[in-house]
Each structure stands twice: as structure tokens, then as C-alpha cells.
Design a protein around this motif. Structure first.
Motif, PDB file in Angstrom:
ATOM      1  N   VAL A 185       0.831  -1.220   0.000  1.00  0.00           N
ATOM      2  CA  VAL A 185       0.000   0.000   0.000  1.00  0.00           C
ATOM      3  C   VAL A 185       0.864   1.268   0.000  1.00  0.00           C
ATOM      4  CG1 VAL A 185      -1.959  -1.071   1.161  1.00  0.00           C
ATOM      5  CG2 VAL A 185      -0.241   0.138   2.514  1.00  0.00           C
ATOM      6  N   PHE A 186       2.099   1.151   0.449  1.00  0.00           N
ATOM      7  CA  PHE A 186       2.980   2.339   0.457  1.00  0.00           C
ATOM      8  C   PHE A 186       3.726   2.504  -0.855  1.00  0.00           C
ATOM      9  CE2 PHE A 186       3.037   1.032   4.962  1.00  0.00           C
ATOM     10  CZ  PHE A 186       2.440   2.157   5.484  1.00  0.00           C
ATOM     11  N   TRP A 187       3.612   1.497  -1.686  1.00  0.00           N
ATOM     12  CA  TRP A 187       4.451   1.472  -2.868  1.00  0.00           C
ATOM     13  C   TRP A 187       3.886   2.407  -3.930  1.00  0.00           C
ATOM     14  CZ3 TRP A 187       9.020  -0.284  -2.045  1.00  0.00           C
ATOM     15  CH2 TRP A 187       9.896  -0.412  -3.111  1.00  0.00           C
ATOM     16  N   ALA A 188       3.769   3.648  -3.538  1.00  0.00           N
ATOM     17  CA  ALA A 188       3.200   4.643  -4.443  1.00  0.00           C
ATOM     18  C   ALA A 188       3.791   5.970  -4.047  1.00  0.00           C
ATOM     19  CB  ALA A 188       1.702   4.658  -4.289  1.00  0.00           C
ATOM     20  N   ASP A 189       3.365   7.006  -4.738  1.00  0.00           N
ATOM     21  CA  ASP A 189       3.938   8.324  -4.507  1.00  0.00           C
ATOM     22  C   ASP A 189       3.561   8.941  -3.174  1.00  0.00           C
ATOM     23  OD1 ASP A 189       5.604   8.702  -6.463  1.00  0.00           O
ATOM     24  OD2 ASP A 189       4.299   9.897  -7.749  1.00  0.00           O
ATOM     25  N   GLN A 190       2.415   8.550  -2.646  1.00  0.00           N
ATOM     26  CA  GLN A 190       1.995   9.211  -1.410  1.00  0.00           C
ATOM     27  C   GLN A 190       1.507   8.205  -0.373  1.00  0.00           C
ATOM     28  OE1 GLN A 190      -1.445  11.576  -2.589  1.00  0.00           O
ATOM     29  NE2 GLN A 190      -0.841  10.948  -4.642  1.00  0.00           N
ATOM     30  N   THR A 191       1.441   8.678   0.841  1.00  0.00           N
ATOM     31  CA  THR A 191       0.971   7.835   1.932  1.00  0.00           C
ATOM     32  C   THR A 191      -0.494   7.491   1.664  1.00  0.00           C
ATOM     33  OG1 THR A 191       2.271   9.306   3.265  1.00  0.00           O
ATOM     34  CG2 THR A 191       0.920   7.694   4.445  1.00  0.00           C
TER      35      THR A 191
END
Ligand SMILES: C[S@@+](CC[C@H](N)C(=O)[O-])C[C@H]1O[C@@H](n2cnc3c(N)ncnc32)[C@H](O)[C@@H]1O
Length: 611
Positions: free
Chosen positions: A163-169
Motif C-alpha cells: 500500500v505504500f508502494w506509491a507516490d503518497q501515503t
């Protein structure tokens, strides 16, 4: 005449070596008819079948080789390479791992496992991939960096971390206990603690984890939480804290161990404190391997480098103002801060040159070469040379005492006796340096005021029958670096480390189609010394093939050829110039580079010898 089994095997091996594959194949088949359990015959037959493209039959023979002798490590390794070439990655990793286990995790065998992981890239590998990574990570005797794509794939698909593997929290973060459990899962922890995650997404993951851990309440003596903080701190340390500092600074508690680990999430340079804690908390640390690793990296390892640095610091090596500026940069930011060096593929110097340039007839190359590595930095390349060349005696020199200290620390860990490091400036080499059969100068001359002058000075130490390897920046391949410098308008001569941190943020925020954006895709971008060396060097010149050709002519050198890690690059040339399959003509390379400006992203790496 009836031959004994031994004689028949000898004959078959000779036929195989001489390239008479049909005769060798039929002899092995005959041998196997009466000796169906002869694993060496199955293995040699498998190699022949592989070479002649009989894939299914080769597969069967490899299987029989390891079935008839499950302890046959060479066959497991051959099978691994065969499977990897056919993109059967999971089986390839499994076979290489089998050999590594039989060989007690030796450096060479583990390196092959890492190689198989590298080729697997993002292919799903399941549990076997995790086992393979756990074998290769965190070792000084294996180049584990190459496993990064396989490692990132594991983190990206972790049920909690994804779920964190993106640009934002994400709007809904997992609960702290779940998060801590995910970070401390053995495979995730080993990856985060040992490999820089070299992507914008990886950076955002680490920043989020750091901030969540700093904000989380800790129950006293929460072992898992301490370990999770240590794992994230280990990653931050690998990156040399290149991220912006956290907004809120941690509150400190009564537990000195927890305080120290929390501080390491922010950055603290207090090696003596970490060293004391290792002793004072020895019993508790038995159950906290990552906390212990963190204290070791921040304590004794740093202390050791400081002691070694003092040993190399006597006098001032730099002989001109440019050398002085470059020396100061590397004293503050020794580069590269590497973890492990590749083992295996040991060869004599003549065999190495022959394998790189099969068509070149180089004069009497030494079997016991004296080698000079000029500008050895932190020693990764020099130690690899000492390991890969049989009977070599290596002298490695550099301007920077801090870099030499790092290199010496690694030399001691690897216990290599055939190399010594010394401090010197290429612009004024020690008179008693002597003459060498091989001089390597990679990534160095372009940091000098007069690169051709430095090159010429080195040549006075090359034996007439010797060879030289040089690596230089390519103007065409570094256009994103030029764009980054123009965009940032930051004077690299005076840039501070904090300014470099800020500049990294700006580059990460650029739109994807900005000409400077590709710099954020490089491993070097993700550590402070790497980013400085890559983008903000105090002294950098870039070469063209024309300039190299001119220097070779002026210095009376013959161009032997480029060395590529990726054989695909040579194929690009061969496709364009089939009449010169060995790539000896620089004017042709100029045209190929024009069509593929990033061809020499890994520098122009070439060999030459005196005419
Ligand atoms: C980019 S690092 C490369 C290190 C190493 N060759 C490698 O490939 O990992 C450049 C190194 O060259 C050294 N260097 C630059 N100018 C030098 C000079 N004039 N004499 C000796 N070393 C020099 C620097 O101190 C630095 O450690």
C-alpha cells in the motif's frame, strides 16, 4: 581395439573440446548405454546438446546428471545457466541454490545465485527467490546489488507494504503492529537493511516508514519495534541520509538502546556511543540481529575507517588546485560506498584479454602481472581486479585517505594479500612506483584538470608489452546530467551536502518528460556520495569518441576494443557494421553512438596497448 571406460571418456572429452560435437555425442551415448548412471557423461552430453540447440534433450541430460549424482555441483550450475537462458527463472534459481548449499554457500557459488536472480529480474520466484536472496544479501564476498529488481518485486508484492508502494501515503495506513511485523519479516528486513532501494517509489516508502515509526508510541522493551526501527535506519544509513530530515524530531525515552536506534532514524554520528551499547546491551542484542547490525555499522565499522584514515592521511597527496578540490570532495564523500565484490571467473591476464578481444594478438602478456589501479577510490574495482586476475600483484592508489580507508577495511574483511593501497596523485606519481603489465584507470582521468596529461603520466609506468584499461565519461550519454545541472543552477564546486539533499527533492519533483528526470533512475542518485559523484562533481570533463581517438594517436596507443558488461551492446555494433565483428574501428563506434546516445552510459570502457 577395446577401450576402457576411462579411455572412452577421455576420447569423448577430447572430441568435445576440439569441436567435433557429433562424434562426441555419439560416443557419450554409447558410454551411457552400458553405464547409465555415469553422471559426468550425462553432464557432458547435456552441454553438447545445449550447444547444438537440442533443448529438450539437453534438459533431460542435465536432469539425469544431477539425478545420478545429486552432489554434482558443476552440473547443478550448468543446469542453472541453461534454465536461466531459457527464462525458466524459478528453476534456474533453485538449481544454483542447490549447488551453493552443497558448497556451503561459497562466494563463487553464491555469486551465481545472485546472477540468476539478476536475470530473473521481476519474474515471480516464490519462496525460492526469498531463500536465494537471504543467501546473497549483506555479504562482502558477493555482489548483491545486482539482485535489486528481484528484491524490489518482493517488497512491492508484500501484502502490507504494497500500500505504500506509491507516490503518497495511503489514506489508511496499516496499524503499527502490522507494519512492524511486515518490516521485520526476515526477507523484507534483509532487503531493506542491505540494498539501497533505487527508485522514487522506494524513497517514498522509506520516508513514510521512517516518519510512521518516529511517530508511533513504543511500549517499553518492544523488541519487534526496535528491530523495525533498526531495519529502516540501516536503509537510511546506506543512503547516507540523503532524504530531507523528518518534520518532527523524536521524543527520547529512558531506554538508551531505543534512544540510539531512534536517533539513527534521524542521523547521528556518535560511533563511540554505538560501540559502548554493543557491549553494554550484548545480552539483549542476541535476540535483535538488525539492531546489532545497525550498532555495528554506526559504531565499530566507522571507528575502524577513522583509524585507517589516519594511517593514510600523512602528508597531502594533492599536487594542484584541481586535485585538491577533488581530494576534498572524496574526503567528505568517499565513493562508491559498496557492500560486496563479485567472486569467480578467475583468469590469467592473457586469458582475460583473449576472452575480451578474441581477435587481438597482444604481445607476450605476463602470467604473473604487476597491476596498477590508478584512482582506486573505495576499492571495489581494485579488489575485483586482485580477485579476478590469477597471480596478480596489485598496487592501488588514490588521492583520498577516506576512500583508501574504506578500501583497506574491505581488503581486511576479504583477507586479500595480493593488493596494497597507497596515497598518491596521478599528476605526480612516486618515482619508485615501478613498471606495470596492466594499468587500470576507470572513472578518474575525467576528474583531472588535464586528463590526457594524467593518462600520459601513467603510461610512463606501463611496460612496453603491457595493456591499459581506461574508462571515461561520454558527453552524449550524460545529457540528463547536463540538464540537471542547468535546471538546478547549483555550483558543484561549492555545493554543501544539505544543498544536494534539496536538489534531489527538486529533481524528484520534475515532470517525467523533463530532460533531467532520467537521473532519478540511477542507483547513484539514491545515496549522498553517489549523487554528489554523479551530478555535482567539483571537476568533470566529458569525452567524445573523437577526443579518445585523438588521445590514442597522440599517446601512440593501439585501441584494442570496448569492454561491455551487457553483450547486447556489442551486438548493436555488429548489426550496423558486420564487416568489423570485433568492433575495432572507432569511427564506426562514433556512428553507432550517434544513433544510440546512451550506449556508453556506463562510460567508454576500453583497453589499449603501446604501439
Ligand atoms: C569516481 S571515483 C572512481 C573510483 C574507482 N576507480 C571505481 O571505479 O570505483 C574517482 C576516484 O579518482 C580519484 N582521483 C581523482 N583524481 C585523482 C588524481 N589526480 N590522482 C589520484 N586519484 C585521483 C578520486 O580520489 C576518486 O577516489
Amino acid at each position: 581395439m577395446n577401450l576402457s571406460l576411462e579411455q572412452e571418456m577421455g576420447l569423448a572429452a577430447r572430441l568435445q573440446r576440439d569441436g567435433n560435437l557429433p562424434a562426441a555425442e555419439s560416443l557419450y551415448r554409447k558410454i551411457l548405454k552400458s553405464n547409465p548412471k555415469l553422471s559426468t557423461a550425462h553432464y557432458n552430453l547435456a552441454l553438447i546438446l545445449k550447444n547444438v540447440g537440442k533443448t529438450a534433450a539437453a534438459d533431460k541430460s542435465f536432469k539425469l546428471a544431477v539425478k545420478t549424482n545429486p552432489a554434482y555441483t558443476l552440473a547443478w550450475q550448468g543446469y542453472a545457466r541453461f534454465l536461466s537462458d531459457r527464462e525458466r527463472h524459478r528453476d534456474a534459481v533453485r538449481s544454483a541454490l542447490q549447488a551453493a548449499k552443497l558448497l556451503d554457500g561459497s562466494a563463487e557459488a553464491s555469486q551465481l545465485v545472485a546472477d540468476m536472480l539478476q536475470t530473473a529480474g521481476e519474474a515471480p520466484l516464490g519462496k525460492i527467490g526469498e531463500e536465494a536472496l537471504l543467501l546473497t544479501l549483506g555479504r562482502s564476498d558477493v555482489d548483491g546489488d545486482i539482485t535489486i529488481r528481484a528484491a524490489l518485486q518482493i517488497l512491492r508484492t508484500d501484502p502490507v507494504l504494497k500500500v505504500f508502494w506509491a507516490d503518497q501515503t495511503p489514506s489508511q495506513s496499516p496499524s503499527p503492529p502490522k507494519l512492524i511485523e511486515a518490516i521485520t519479516a526476515p526477507i523484507n528486513a534483509a532487503i531493506i537493511a542491505n540494498l539501497i532501494l533505487p527508485t522514487a517509489e522506494g524513497e517514498s516508502l522509506i520516508r513514510t516508514l521512517r516518519d510512521l515509526l518516529l511517530a508511533a508510541e513504543t511500549a517499553p522493551n518492544q523488541a519487534n519495534q526496535l528491530e523495525a526501527m533498526a531495519v529502516v535506519a540501516l536503509q537510511l544509513e546506506l543512503r547516507e541520509y540523503c532524504l530531507p530530515r523528518p518534520e518532527s524530531i523524536a521524543e527520547f525515552r529512558a531506554d538508551p538502546l531505543e534512544d540510539a536506534v531512534r536517533s539513527a532514524l534521524i542521523e547521528m554520528d556518535a560511533p563511540a556511543l554505538y560501540e559502548d551499547l554493543l557491549e553494554a546491551e550484548a545480552e539483549r542484542l542476541e535476540a535483535l540481529p538488525f539492531t546489532r547490525l545497525l550498532l555495528t555499522r554506526l559504531g565499530p565499522a566507522r571507528q575502524k575507517i577513522a583509524t585507517l584514515k589516519a594511517r593514510f592521511s600523512a602528508g597531502d597527496a594533492a599536487q594542484d588546485t584541481v586535485s585538491k578540490a577533488v581530494q576534498d570532495q572524496y574526503e567528505e564523500s568517499p565513493y562508491p560506498r559498496w557492500q560486496g565484490v563479485r567472486h569467480g571467473d578467475r583468469k590469467s591476464l592473457p586469458a582475460l584479454v583473449q576472452s575480451l578481444f578474441p581477435r587481438v594478438t597482444v604481445k607476450r602478456l605476463a602470467e604473473e602481472p604487476k597491476v596498477l589501479v590508478a584512482g582506486s577510490g573505495t576499492g571495489r574495482h581494485a579488489l575485483r581486479t586482485a580477485l579476478r586476475l590469477e597471480n596478480a600483484e596489485v598496487t592501488a592508489l588514490d588521492l583520498s585517505a577516506a576512500s583508501l580507508a574504506y578500501a583497506e577495511m574491505k581488503r581486511e574483511i576479504l583477507d586479500l594479500q595480493n593488493i596494497h593501497f597507497q596515497r598518491a596523485d596521478i599528476t605526480r606519481l612516486p618515482e619508485d612506483l615501478g613498471k606495470f603489465d596492466l594499468i587500470e584507470c576507470c572513472g578518474v582521468l575525467h576528474h583531472m584538470a588535464d586528463p590526457e596529461g594524467g593518462w600520459s603520466a601513467l603510461l610512463t609506468h606501463l611496460k612496453p608489452d603491457g595493456v591499459m584499461k581506461v574508462a571515461l565519461y561520454s558527453e552524449a550519454a550524460r545529457q540528463d546530467v547536463v540538464a540537471a545541472r542547468e535546471t538546478l543552477q547549483l555550483d558543484p564546486k561549492n555545493a554543501t551536502l544539505d544543498e544536494i539533499r534539496e536538489a534531489r527533492e527538486k529533481l524528484l519533483d520534475l515532470p517525467n518528460d523533463h530532460p533531467a528526470k532520467p537521473v532519478t533512475k540511477e542507483l547513484d542518485f539514491y545515496s549522498l556520495s553517489g549523487c554528489r559523484d554523479f551530478l555535482f562533481h567539483r571537476q568533470e570533463q566529458r569525452f567524445t569518441i573523437g577526443r579518445i581517438a585523438k588521445a590514442l594517436e597522440d599517446l601512440k596507443l593501439e585501441f584494442l576494443g570496448f569492454e561491455f558488461v551487457d553483450p547486447g551492446l556489442m551486438e548493436t555494433y555488429q548489426l550496423a557494421f558486420p564487416s568489423d565483428p570485433f568492433g575495432r574501428r572507432l569511427e564506426n563506434w562514433e556512428k553507432v553512438e550517434e544513433m544510440n546516445p546512451s550506449l556508453f552510459r556506463g562510460m567508454y570502457q576500453f583497453w589499449c596497448s603501446p604501439l
